[in-house]
Design a protein around this motif. Structure first.
Motif, mmCIF file in Angstrom:
data_model
loop_
_atom_site.group_PDB
_atom_site.id
_atom_site.type_symbol
_atom_site.label_atom_id
_atom_site.label_comp_id
_atom_site.label_asym_id
_atom_site.label_seq_id
_atom_site.Cartn_x
_atom_site.Cartn_y
_atom_site.Cartn_z
ATOM 1 N N VAL A 201 -44.381 -38.783 17.827
ATOM 2 C CA VAL A 201 -43.748 -39.099 18.913
ATOM 3 C C VAL A 201 -44.608 -39.175 20.134
ATOM 4 N N ILE A 211 -43.022 -33.221 28.911
ATOM 5 C CA ILE A 211 -42.392 -33.885 28.233
ATOM 6 C C ILE A 211 -40.864 -33.625 28.656
ATOM 7 N N ARG A 212 -39.896 -34.233 28.645
ATOM 8 C CA ARG A 212 -38.602 -34.332 29.325
ATOM 9 C C ARG A 212 -37.837 -33.350 28.812
ATOM 10 N N GLU A 285 -36.902 -36.456 24.333
ATOM 11 C CA GLU A 285 -37.703 -37.527 23.505
ATOM 12 C C GLU A 285 -37.138 -37.484 21.831
#
Length: 533
Positions: A201, A211-212, A285
């Motif tokens: 990913v 990362i979100r 994600e």
């Protein structure tokens, strides 16, 4: 150091934020933020005395006592907002000056430090200290994460962390809760990041802290603590400050059970809105994850069975909460006007119950042969005594505002200037003002500044100040936009997992939604519970 390799030192550093005031050396700031903080505090240091002296020299035609108190209070507010000196010291300095300038005798001024609410603070802080020291709060966190289906999706993990922090923060310091859970959150984030890398990913050299899903978990930690802190009177210092000022102005005391009844639906609605906003603006994600259950199982296995100290803490905590809510239960059964309610509420004063519950921690043994008990006094000495000092100072100024007539003068002036004549616009004014102030200074100082302004504004308009003042009290616990707004924001920002733009975007959105929910739901709950009537 990877996301899963968080040492005890990291937690100790984060816990530095739990104090009422943090020096520049105790914060993780960027160079730009450090320059801003230095400038803010330097300006405040010089602006406070200049404004006070200038105000005292103005020919305003006010009563001398009122003008003197207003000038000193103006300087104290500048010190609180700028944090030029530790926030508790700003309050104490103002208290000393009003006595020096003859506003009121020392014995009358210092009477607020004998308030029952002061002892509620002390007892609650000691109980929270025991929960943190003996790992009971961490055990609770892993118990929630071990629930079925929680660890199988990123949404489940994000919501679970929000629930954990909200639940703990109802009784434990918001900042200490976030600091304690930060290593767990980073550990789980490390597991998710490794899974994302294995699935392709993300790139092989990606930063696991950028990362979100990491932003979502961290923001739920910080914001969930603020939401949960609203649930009980002892959940956050602004609650007790606002409640004390409301009682001083209206003569009506909000019991522990009544507070929970009013705040419960608001907290529930705010939590649902929080989860939606955080997940929507920081969409993970990936949705499905594996490996979290194994991580949680390993951590729980390391903790083992409940220790004697943890059991003792549960006994003390359970006893305290039971005695706190007992008068409310009696009121529901027999009524507020019954002899039974009067008898039990007179005896089970919340401050005395808190002190009794805290004292049990020094009476329940962990090693009787060694005469070792659940807490030692040095543990109690580590609690945030600055907040207690600040609370007493806030109550003192609130009392002086009323006794000198300055509150009525302020209320009339603001009412004439803004034309606030009914409960709804005054409530909106109080909520917006509290949120704006809380974004720039501590939530505790925000309550101490804003609630004494809202009460006289309502009184000058001929409106019962109960709803506007309580709404401002709740809004004082906001401050979701900036790392400097609350210590818990600073902690998660310092982890490196949240960008400043992400915090601002999410925080502004939740500020607006939270304000709307308070203004909408609070009057309904007060009406249903019969408070303020």
């Amino acid at each position: 150091m990877t996301a899963g390799e968080v040492s005890r030192t990291d937690v100790d550093k984060a816990l530095l934020g739990s104090a009422t005031y943090r020096s520049l050396g105790e914060q993780q700031l960027s160079p730009a933020e450090e320059r801003f903080e230095k400038g803010r505090r330097t300006i405040g240091l010089f602006l406070a005395p200049v404004l006070t002296i200038a105000f005292l020299a103005l020919p305003l035609g006010m009563e001398p006592q009122q003008q003197t108190l207003a000038g000193v209070l103006l300087g104290v507010i500048v010190l609180w907002i700028s944090e030029a000196v530790p926030i508790p010291i700003g309050g104490l300095l103002g208290v000393a000056v009003v006595v020096f300038l003859g506003v009121a005798p020392a014995d009358d001024v210092l009477g607020a430090f004998g308030s029952s609410t002061i002892f509620t603070f002390i007892g609650a802080f000691i109980l929270a200290q025991a929960m943190l020291k003996h790992g009971l709060a961490r055990r609770f966190a892993f118990r929630i994460l071990a629930l079925p289906r929680i660890g199988s999706s990123t949404t489940g993990v994000i919501v679970a962390f929000g629930l954990i922090t909200a639940g703990l923060s109802a009784f434990v310091s918001n900042t200490a809760t976030v600091a304690m859970l930060l290593p767990t959150a980073l550990g789980i984030l490390g597991v998710i990041a490794k899974l994302m890398q294995d699935r392709g990913v993300v790139e092989a050299d990606f930063d696991p802290l950028r990362i979100r899903v990491g932003s979502a978990i961290m923001l739920m930690l910080a914001y969930g603590a603020s939401v949960g802190g609203l649930l009980t009177p002892v959940g956050s210092p602004p609650n007790l400050i606002g409640r004390g000022l409301i009682e001083e102005a209206t003569g009506e005391r909000i019991s522990f059970a009544q507070w929970v009844a009013v705040a419960g639906p608001i907290c529930l609605a705010m939590f649902v809105a929080l989860a939606f906003v955080v997940i929507r603006l920081n969409r993970p994600e990936i949705k499905q994850i594996e490996g979290i259950a194994e991580y949680v199982k390993e951590q729980r296995a390391e903790m083992g069975a409940l220790s004697r100290a943890e059991k003792n803490t549960l006994i003390a905590f359970g006893t305290t909460v039971t005695l706190w809510i007992l008068p409310g239960i009696v009121a529901l059964i027999a009524g507020n006007d019954s002899d039974a309610y009067t008898w039990i509420s007179d005896r089970l004063d919340e401050g005395m119950v808190a002190v009794f519950g805290a004292s049990l921690l020094f009476l329940l043994p962990t090693e009787w042969k060694e005469r070792e008990f659940t807490l030692r006094w040095k543990d109690a000495a580590d609690i945030d005594w600055g907040t207690i000092v600040l609370f007493g100072s806030g109550i003192i100024f609130g009392s002086l505002l009323a006794s000198t007539g300055l509150a009525e003068t302020i209320g009339t002036s603001v009412n004439d200037a803004l034309g606030l004549t009914s409960v709804v616009p005054i409530t909106i004014f109080g909520v917006i003002l509290a949120i704006l102030v809380s974004e720039t200074t501590s939530n505790t100082a925000s309550a101490a500044v804003v609630v004494p302004i809202v009460i006289p504004v309502a009184m000058a308009a001929g409106v019962d100040p109960f709803v506007p003042a309580l709404a401002a009290t709740f809004a004082a616990s906001f401050g979701f936009m900036l790392p400097v707004s609350t210590p818990q924001n600073a902690i998660v920002y310092g982890s490196g997992a949240v960008r400043i733009t992400t915090m601002i975007r999410t925080g502004v959105t939740f500020d607006i939604i939270g304000a709307f929910l308070i203004i909408l739901i609070l009057p309904i709950m007060i009406s249903l519970t019969g408070l303020g009537s």
